[in-house]
Scaffold this motif. Structure first.
Motif, PDB file in Angstrom:
ATOM      1  N   ALA A 208      43.212  -3.100 -15.931  1.00 24.12           N
ATOM      2  CA  ALA A 208      43.451  -1.896 -16.721  1.00 24.12           C
ATOM      3  C   ALA A 208      44.719  -2.047 -17.559  1.00 24.12           C
ATOM      4  CB  ALA A 208      43.576  -0.686 -15.802  1.00 24.12           C
ATOM      5  N   GLY A 209      44.621  -1.709 -18.837  1.00 24.54           N
ATOM      6  CA  GLY A 209      45.761  -1.795 -19.734  1.00 24.54           C
ATOM      7  C   GLY A 209      45.889  -3.126 -20.436  1.00 24.54           C
TER       8      GLY A 209
ATOM      9  N   GLU B  63      43.180  -4.669 -21.910  1.00 25.33           N
ATOM     10  CA  GLU B  63      42.027  -4.854 -22.790  1.00 25.33           C
ATOM     11  C   GLU B  63      42.437  -5.212 -24.218  1.00 25.33           C
ATOM     12  OE1 GLU B  63      40.898  -1.912 -19.582  1.00 25.33           O
ATOM     13  OE2 GLU B  63      42.567  -2.130 -21.012  1.00 25.33           O
ATOM     14  N   TRP B  64      43.500  -4.574 -24.721  1.00 28.87           N
ATOM     15  CA  TRP B  64      43.945  -4.856 -26.080  1.00 28.87           C
ATOM     16  C   TRP B  64      44.468  -6.285 -26.187  1.00 28.87           C
ATOM     17  CZ3 TRP B  64      43.331  -3.303 -30.809  1.00 28.87           C
ATOM     18  CH2 TRP B  64      44.230  -3.693 -31.806  1.00 28.87           C
ATOM     19  N   GLU B  65      45.185  -6.729 -25.184  1.00 30.17           N
ATOM     20  CA  GLU B  65      45.701  -8.102 -25.175  1.00 30.17           C
ATOM     21  C   GLU B  65      44.548  -9.102 -25.217  1.00 30.17           C
ATOM     22  OE1 GLU B  65      47.970 -10.936 -21.942  1.00 30.17           O
ATOM     23  OE2 GLU B  65      48.676  -8.860 -22.147  1.00 30.17           O
ATOM     24  N   GLU B  66      43.484  -8.837 -24.452  1.00 36.02           N
ATOM     25  CA  GLU B  66      42.317  -9.715 -24.462  1.00 36.02           C
ATOM     26  C   GLU B  66      41.648  -9.703 -25.832  1.00 36.02           C
ATOM     27  OE1 GLU B  66      38.548 -10.215 -21.528  1.00 36.02           O
ATOM     28  OE2 GLU B  66      38.549  -8.401 -22.771  1.00 36.02           O
TER      29      GLU B  66
ATOM     30  N   LEU C 170      44.395   1.764 -34.633  1.00 37.31           N
ATOM     31  CA  LEU C 170      44.479   3.217 -34.803  1.00 37.31           C
ATOM     32  C   LEU C 170      43.648   3.968 -33.769  1.00 37.31           C
ATOM     33  CD1 LEU C 170      44.236   3.430 -38.703  1.00 37.31           C
ATOM     34  CD2 LEU C 170      46.261   3.916 -37.309  1.00 37.31           C
ATOM     35  N   LEU C 171      42.724   3.271 -33.123  1.00 31.81           N
ATOM     36  CA  LEU C 171      41.864   3.902 -32.121  1.00 31.81           C
ATOM     37  C   LEU C 171      42.434   3.802 -30.708  1.00 31.81           C
ATOM     38  CD1 LEU C 171      38.381   2.674 -33.391  1.00 31.81           C
ATOM     39  CD2 LEU C 171      39.249   5.022 -33.448  1.00 31.81           C
ATOM     40  N   LEU C 172      43.543   3.110 -30.541  1.00 35.23           N
ATOM     41  CA  LEU C 172      44.145   2.997 -29.210  1.00 35.23           C
ATOM     42  C   LEU C 172      44.471   4.385 -28.662  1.00 35.23           C
ATOM     43  CD1 LEU C 172      46.538  -0.096 -29.530  1.00 35.23           C
ATOM     44  CD2 LEU C 172      44.356   0.057 -28.312  1.00 35.23           C
ATOM     45  N   GLY C 173      44.081   4.606 -27.423  1.00 28.22           N
ATOM     46  CA  GLY C 173      44.316   5.910 -26.807  1.00 28.22           C
ATOM     47  C   GLY C 173      43.127   6.838 -26.903  1.00 28.22           C
TER      48      GLY C 173
END
Length: 569
Positions: free
Chosen positions: A43-44, A46-49, A196-199
């Motif tokens: 968890a958390g 995903e963006w790094e991947e 921009l879609l993060l969160g």
């Protein structure tokens, strides 16, 4: 008529990168496949991947520059060929023409007055690109030996589309040339636009879509290059990531379920001309006529000459429209956000609550929807929250006694509260949960509105901000509705108002009510998605992201179609 023979494959030179050795490319593909097939990140992370996968994809794209199959000229040049081809093959095309509607893109414009429910468009089966036509094409030998193609029709359609696009003799070229050369699905977003879609609730699906597509591409690249059954495919010499991204987006935004020729099962299809229609609110007006073996569409409403003809894609949220169709629909009466709720197994009253929910046909853990309209919650969610907030004595009333089974029928009915205190608790819970979800966003609604006023925003950035703002606005409405309901029932409690009582006759009458909220909870199809259900679908499909749903019409010969989307690997 448009110009002929405009297909060409750009090789290195004329802007292309230096020739890449097959071994070097295969090493990059293997690295991408391994990265996309590794265990899900914690968890958390995903963006790094996503950044890592995107970096590998960009390396591959750079080395493949100039190698994709392209068409000369603009898309609009090929519309005359499309319409002529359709007429030659028995389609009905005399009530409309293809027109550019600006921000809405290309669509169909009426060339005469059309009445609501009038049959104005039909497309015969021989024009459709289907899983069956793929099996009978040059893709057939590979299809017969690859389990992924056999299991996933949308994957088959994507590769079928690419094979036919590369074939100068394909009968579908008038259709394929008329398709967009690029799409506005998140697969085409720049990294800062995705950021921009993060969160938002949509970001996980967007990141998964990109990862799935990259994995699919790497898998099929290796398959096309190494499998004996693929040796004669036109794809073998030129199969780029951009090609596959285009094919995935084409299928994801257009595929439909139609019946097979004998009507015994359904199959996936691309439906030329009809898929030019843009979306609006309404009802499904497209079906499949098995007697005449053609897709048929009746008018959603009255259309005057020169007005745009719309169809209804289905009850999709804006997140689904953005992720799978590439647009944001401002007047979406079916917009919603997801909320995951469950009764904790460690709770003392878990067994009792789970039993009451089971009798109502509701899982103890489920992903529900919060709607943009009033009421913001469905009858199923109302029933769940009532049970979730019940005391032990209240639970006994719904489990024990001769009238217990009848009381189950009232759980989703807003007119028959469990108690005033129970109503206060559930609306307080909903108000608080919505407020907490709002705090997880990185910006406020006001900040989003200010950003949307900037004239230099890219289209994708604008859509991303519109989507996250729409999510917040739904949550704000839910929180406000929860507060209003809480105050309403607090007043009832303070006034010691009597609870409404139901009679056995009331239960029987509920089934005939026009209001969904008044239907017996166990007589309605559960519209929410169980927590484990999505996992099962993902494991089963194991490949792409897009489709269009089918349901039976009242006539036995017809099937309803509407835009949907399932593309997972």
């Amino acid at each position: 008529m448009g110009k002929k023979s405009r297909v060409k494959t750009q090789k290195s030179g004329s802007g292309a990168s230096a020739v890449v050795s097959p071994k070097e490319m295969m090493n990059l593909i293997s690295e991408l496949l391994q990265k996309c097939s590794s265990a899900a990140p914690s968890a958390g992370k995903e963006w790094e991947e996503y950044i890592q996968i995107r970096g590998l994809v960009e390396k591959i794209r750079k080395k493949q520059k100039g190698m994709s199959v392209v068409f000369e000229g603009s898309r609009e040049d090929y519309f005359p060929d499309l319409m002529s081809w359709a007429q030659e093959n028995g389609a009905s095309c005399d009530s409309f023409i293809v027109t550019n509607f600006g921000a809405e893109g290309y669509g169909l414009r009426a060339t005469r007055d059309i009445k609501a429910e009038e049959l104005f468009l039909w497309i015969p089966r021989k024009m459709l690109m289907t899983v069956e036509s793929a099996q009978n094409s040059e893709l057939g030998p590979l299809y017969s030996q690859d389990r992924i193609l056999q299991a996933m029709g949308n994957v088959t359609l994507a590769l079928h589309l690419l094979c036919e696009r590369a074939n100068p003799a394909s009968s579908w070229l008038p259709y394929i040339r008329s398709l967009p050369q690029e799409y506005d699905t998140p697969l085409y977003y720049q990294q800062d636009e995705v950021q921009l879609l993060l969160g938002t609730q949509a970001v996980q699906d967007v990141l998964s879509q990109y990862k799935n597509t990259a994995r699919q591409y790497a898998y099929f690249y290796k398959l096309v290059q190494t499998h004996p059954a693929a040796s004669k495919l036109a794809l073998k010499d030129s199969f780029t990531f951009d090609d596959y991204r285009w094919a995935v987006s084409s299928v994801m935004t257009r595929q439909n379920q139609i019946p097979t020729e004998d009507g015994s099962r359904v199959t996936l299809a691309l439906i030329p001309v009809w898929d030019m229609c843009n979306h609006t609110n309404g009802l499904i007006t497209t079906g499949y006529n098995l007697e005449d073996d053609r897709c048929e569409c009746v008018a959603l409403q009255d259309y005057k000459e020169n007005e745009q003809i719309y169809i209804f894609y289905g009850t999709r949220s804006n997140a689904e429209f953005v992720i799978h169709n590439g647009f944001f629909f401002h007047d979406n009466v079916h917009d919603r956000v997801k909320i995951k709720l469950g009764v904790s197994k460690s709770e003392r009253l878990y067994a009792m609550k789970a039993e009451v929910l089971a009798r109502a046909g509701i899982p103890a853990s489920c992903v529900f929807a919060l709607h943009c309209n009033e009421p913001p919650i469905s009858a199923q969610l109302l029933a769940f929250l009532r049970v979730f907030c019940m005391t032990e004595e209240e639970l006994k009333d719904y489990l024990l006694g001769d009238r217990a089974i009848n009381k189950i029928f009232t759980l989703g009915n807003s007119e028959f509260p469990v108690s005033w205190d129970n109503e206060i608790k559930l609306w307080t819970f909903l108000e608080t949960r919505a407020a907490l979800l709002l705090k997880t966003y990185r910006t406020t609604s006001e900040e989003d509105c200010c950003m949307l006023e900037k004239p230099d925003l890219s289209l994708h950035s604008r859509v991303a901000i519109q989507l996250r703002l729409a999510e917040k606005q739904i949550l704000e409405k839910v929180s406000a509705s929860g507060r209003a309901k809480r105050l309403q029932f607090q007043k009832k409690l303070e006034e010691d108002a009597p609870l409404p009582h139901y009679e056995e006759s009331d239960i029987a009458l509920l089934e005939n009510s026009d209001t969904d909220a008044k239907l017996p909870i166990i007589l309605r199809k559960l519209e929410e998605v169980e927590e484990g259900q999505e996992i099962q679908v993902e494991e089963h499909s194991h490949f792409l992201n897009g489709e269009k749903v089918l349901q039976p019409l009242s006539r036995n010969k017809s099937f309803i179609l509407c835009f949907q989307s399932i593309f997972i690997i």
